[in-house]
Design an enzyme around this catalytic site. Structure first.
Site, PDB file in Angstrom:
ATOM      1  N   GLU A   1      -3.489 -22.087   2.016  1.00 15.76           N
ATOM      2  CA  GLU A   1      -2.394 -22.040   3.300  1.00 15.76           C
ATOM      3  C   GLU A   1      -1.755 -22.788   3.936  1.00 15.76           C
ATOM      4  O   GLU A   1      -1.986 -22.918   5.279  1.00 15.76           O
ATOM      5  CB  GLU A   1      -3.887 -22.483   3.260  1.00 15.76           C
ATOM      6  CG  GLU A   1      -5.616 -22.921   4.566  1.00 15.76           C
ATOM      7  CD  GLU A   1      -5.645 -21.493   5.272  1.00 15.76           C
ATOM      8  OE1 GLU A   1      -5.497 -20.636   4.412  1.00 15.76           O
ATOM      9  OE2 GLU A   1      -5.976 -21.490   6.090  1.00 15.76           O
TER      10      GLU A   1
ATOM     11  N   HIS B   1      -0.387 -16.713  11.009  1.00 10.16           N
ATOM     12  CA  HIS B   1      -0.939 -16.366  10.078  1.00 10.16           C
ATOM     13  C   HIS B   1      -0.716 -15.648   8.453  1.00 10.16           C
ATOM     14  O   HIS B   1      -0.093 -16.536   7.533  1.00 10.16           O
ATOM     15  CB  HIS B   1      -2.087 -16.638  10.379  1.00 10.16           C
ATOM     16  CG  HIS B   1      -2.927 -17.295   9.584  1.00 10.16           C
ATOM     17  ND1 HIS B   1      -3.531 -18.994   9.347  1.00 10.16           N
ATOM     18  CD2 HIS B   1      -3.411 -17.031   8.405  1.00 10.16           C
ATOM     19  CE1 HIS B   1      -4.179 -19.677   8.449  1.00 10.16           C
ATOM     20  NE2 HIS B   1      -4.531 -18.294   7.884  1.00 10.16           N
ATOM     21  N   GLU B   2      -0.997 -14.206   8.575  1.00 13.02           N
ATOM     22  CA  GLU B   2      -0.789 -13.578   7.448  1.00 13.02           C
ATOM     23  C   GLU B   2       0.194 -13.134   7.132  1.00 13.02           C
ATOM     24  O   GLU B   2       0.338 -12.838   5.959  1.00 13.02           O
ATOM     25  CB  GLU B   2      -2.161 -12.452   7.924  1.00 13.02           C
ATOM     26  CG  GLU B   2      -2.988 -12.264   8.541  1.00 13.02           C
ATOM     27  CD  GLU B   2      -4.290 -13.271   7.736  1.00 13.02           C
ATOM     28  OE1 GLU B   2      -4.414 -13.199   6.326  1.00 13.02           O
ATOM     29  OE2 GLU B   2      -5.197 -13.493   7.987  1.00 13.02           O
TER      30      GLU B   2
ATOM     31  N   HIS C   1       0.995 -16.144   4.619  1.00 15.99           N
ATOM     32  CA  HIS C   1       0.533 -15.802   3.383  1.00 15.99           C
ATOM     33  C   HIS C   1       1.768 -14.212   2.633  1.00 15.99           C
ATOM     34  O   HIS C   1       1.789 -14.620   0.761  1.00 15.99           O
ATOM     35  CB  HIS C   1      -0.871 -14.864   3.671  1.00 15.99           C
ATOM     36  CG  HIS C   1      -1.986 -16.385   4.003  1.00 15.99           C
ATOM     37  ND1 HIS C   1      -1.939 -17.291   3.134  1.00 15.99           N
ATOM     38  CD2 HIS C   1      -3.196 -16.218   4.933  1.00 15.99           C
ATOM     39  CE1 HIS C   1      -3.198 -18.180   3.243  1.00 15.99           C
ATOM     40  NE2 HIS C   1      -3.316 -17.853   4.309  1.00 15.99           N
TER      41      HIS C   1
END
Lengths: 506, 506
Positions: A301, A271-272, A275
């Site tokens: 997102e 997830h990170e 980003h």
């Protein structure tokens, strides 16, 4: 150099100062969440408050206004020259938007909001710890009041909430979000029902003990495989994972790692990492201009969810990585089949806490918050009634209700920090990611084989080409239209979910 | 509030902004040396350059000048009110000094110096790596030229070098330093001769393998025992150890740790701990004013050397800590006697590298650099002749000469970063520490028993009372006079060394 280019460079130079200050503030924030000694918080607050003041002055300065005004009519938005290429024209429009929005506020209002939310965040922590909504209530009331004033200051066409969404997701309206969510909500509720008919019993192995260091090694390997090298992207620990960028060549991720809950930690890395990959591939050449900024919270997102949910939960991904995970943890995983593992990470189950929700139930948590925010801002719902309405909605949507407010309306920090209008971008990110995935599959019909062979590079290349390199040149809606050739809708995201989960739960 | 107090608060408020910016710059510096990803250096340079610009503008701003001028005549230094207490009067005098000194320069000169030294530091690294003085020479020539201009801009009474010392050690002159060093030099050379008559053979145990983690645990325990708790003082790793403070409640130390060379690492902890304890005990109430700043580089160094050399090499210190070190490393140290350990850490031996020098030879390294700096700034010595003169002086003072410039005139970064005038403060630190120690012993005749019992608290209390709490209220010379009741001289430092080493090497 032509006069126009000189004038453009003047704007760039002022904008770059703002960006440098912002990047310095990012380091203050990163350090606060990672290494700062506990007692450092007081001076850190002063530092951040002071930087915020300087930043606000720079963003709304007369000098910046004058420099911009030479190239674009701030009133009408008309660009005053035809000597600039379309990217630079778009940059001017973004600068104008930011300047106008910032100028609608004033320093005192911004400072007061900062003070109120800082106090509220503190009260929220207490309230959550003691499960005492009454501690938070007066703060929430003030914050809602201030957000209503904020909406009036920023202005809107139809609903005050439009102005708040627009802070995080420019050009998106309440009506559009409502319409998207109205399609998504019954679909997801139905999908939960289907999934629950075939509830796999919880697989114990997933909650075994997995050595912390090995988990982190595996997470780091994934980050590297995504295309994030150590010399520009670092990973640290923090209470709440986040990603933050100082510059495309200095991007920082944090994760957590407990011995239990390894999969949550792995998905956090993805997830990170999503980003981070976005930030790391923004244009270095245009650093300090809108052409090197991300489009919106929702598009950001979409990148994290793309890697975490769509790629990171896909069958081919685990065909490649599960054997590696097994060899790292033979005691716990050697006897587990890929199918069993795959089913386990796709277990659908209504739960109380948003951040622990599975892919199917996740957006429903967002929809709940969206519905409540809308009513709080329009005045239909009073802050004092939040717990009751929350629990009622939980029962209605999920069929379960929290036994405490700490697990209910006090679970998230967002309202305490005044971020009304932010929640919808979490769900928009998912919707965007579905539409992007559909477009990717068209360009790469062999996506599944490639990922199955451990090749993730084509993903980065595709995302660079289609999203990263544009910076903020296009709005979220324009970008989605450009990449997928069609308007934003929930269709792709819903068929992605439907196809996947109906297969797992057939 | 009286008008005077209001005016004073206005100065404090502007000064606090400068301090906040400085503390933000400190975080950028700390991060650069500890965690910043390698490729982050480019944006970090831009950030620091930008902050430096803002800082310079603030320090020399018209607003600051006007606020100060209401309370003190900037021309004559006369304080224009008698309504302020002596500490505030002293603060006004420091502010005036800083403002006048900063205003003598201009932004272009400061920027150019920053650019030149940044290039020179890069060239110096190369030159040192390749042992090629010629790479560094043209840069050094430019830096000397700029330092001469700097001295002219700052102004001086007798020697241009006065202006450079004054940057780091306000109110100290070349003549005074010369006089102190003229007493110290023959004394130290004689002490080396005495020590060398009884050369202890090198004790092998000191170069054994000592597990890195255990070394760091031990270092951390020392730091904690000194009075530096984890919640306001952290320890990290960096190539070159340093201490840096953002605020008394956010102080940061770095150390290095190799398996070999444990003692160097332990003494590094004590050294940086000495700096940190000073910073951590500056007034929080007066944060942002001269009353919460350190006196000078020399006084700061007196604190690090006090802990590293005077306390950290003392017999009672190791009476308490050696058994602890032994139990941490029984394989290497169980059979070593305290006496043998004590002798080993006091081995005196002329060596090439300053940072590895023992207590007796250390100041001679400084004196060599001081003599050369003086001649470089006065024009007597040309940059091209530096290697020859260096080697000649090494032979003369130490009886040894380096076989390469990398181990000779290229060993230190100071000239590359333009810090002419800084070196003397290292030796002044030692001289100050000797005089402070003598005063401490008068106040605490039982110092030795207390330390032998593992009580270090009285040291912190004494240093707080006599040094830390005053901030920059007194100049270095005034402070030493106040604490010891007599003028600054080398007498106490020399008798400390003499007494100690004549006992060891009797």
């Amino acid at each position: 150099m032509s006069d126009v280019l000189k004038q453009y460079r003047e704007v760039v130079s002022l904008s770059k100062e703002i960006q440098l200050m912002t990047s310095i503030d990012s380091l203050l924030e990163w350090d606060k969440e990672t290494y700062m000694p506990e007692q450092g918080i007081r001076i850190r607050s002063l530092q951040k408050e002071y930087l915020a003041k300087i930043l606000y002055e720079k963003k709304t300065s007369k000098g910046f206004q004058e420099a911009l005004s030479k190239l674009i009519d701030l009133e009408s938005g008309k660009v005053l020259t035809d000597a600039l290429d379309p990217a630079k024209v778009a940059a001017l429009q973004r600068w104008r938007r930011d300047f106008i929005q910032d100028s609608k506020l004033d320093r005192d209002f911004v400072s007061e909001l900062a003070r109120i939310t800082s106090e509220a965040a503190h009260a929220w922590q207490q309230a959550k710890r003691q499960n005492a909504y009454s501690i938070f209530l007066p703060h929430l009331e003030k914050i809602i009041e201030k957000n209503c004033i904020l909406a009036e200051k920023l202005g809107y066409d139809q609903h005050p909430y439009d102005a708040l969404i627009d802070i995080y997701e420019p050009e998106m309206t309440t009506a559009e979000v409502k319409s998207l969510f109205e399609q998504l909500k019954p679909f997801l509720i139905e999908l939960i029902a289907i999934s629950n008919k075939h509830d796999f019993s919880e697989k114990g192995f997933i909650h075994g003990d997995f050595a912390r260091e090995l988990q982190l090694d595996f997470g780091k390997k994934l980050i590297n495989d995504m295309g994030l090298a150590d010399d520009f992207c670092r990973i640290d620990r923090s209470t709440h994972p986040f990603c933050l960028s100082l510059h495309p060549k200095d991007v920082r991720i944090t994760s957590h790692a407990h011995c239990k809950n390894m999969m949550s930690n792995i998905f956090t890395h993805l997830h990170e990492g999503g980003h981070a990959l976005y930030e790391a591939n923004l244009s270095e050449e245009h650093f300090g201009t809108p052409l090197a900024q991300s489009v919106s919270s929702g598009i950001h997102e979409s990148q994290s969810r793309f890697w975490e949910a769509i790629i990171g939960h896909s069958q081919p991904f685990w065909e490649f990585y599960f054997p590696k995970l097994q060899s790292l943890f033979p005691d716990q995983l050697a006897s587990v089949s890929l199918q069993s593992f795959y089913q386990t990470i796709h277990r659908v189950k209504p739960s109380l806490i948003r951040v622990h929700a599975d892919e199917v139930t996740y957006c429903l948590h967002i929809i709940l918050r969206f519905e409540m925010e809308l009513d709080l801002i329009s005045g239909k719902l009073k802050a004092k009634d939040v717990p009751e309405v929350w629990n009622h909605k939980m029962q209605q949507i999920f069929g379960i209700a929290p036994s405490s407010d700490a697990e209910g309306c006090l679970q998230d920090i967002h309202w305490a920090i005044g971020a009304f209008g932010y929640f919808p971008t979490y769900a928009l990110g998912n919707i965007y990611s579905g539409q992007l995935f559909q477009a990717l599959k068209k360009d790469h019909p062999d996506w599944s084989q490639q990922i199955g062979n451990g090749n993730l590079t084509f993903l980065k290349t595709w995302l660079c080409e289609n999203i990263y390199r544009h910076g903020r040149r296009y709005s979220a809606k324009e970008l989605i239209q450009k990449v997928s050739g069609k308007e934003l809708s929930t269709i792709d995201y819903m068929s992605y979910l439907s196809e996947k989960y109906r297969k797992i739960y057939r």
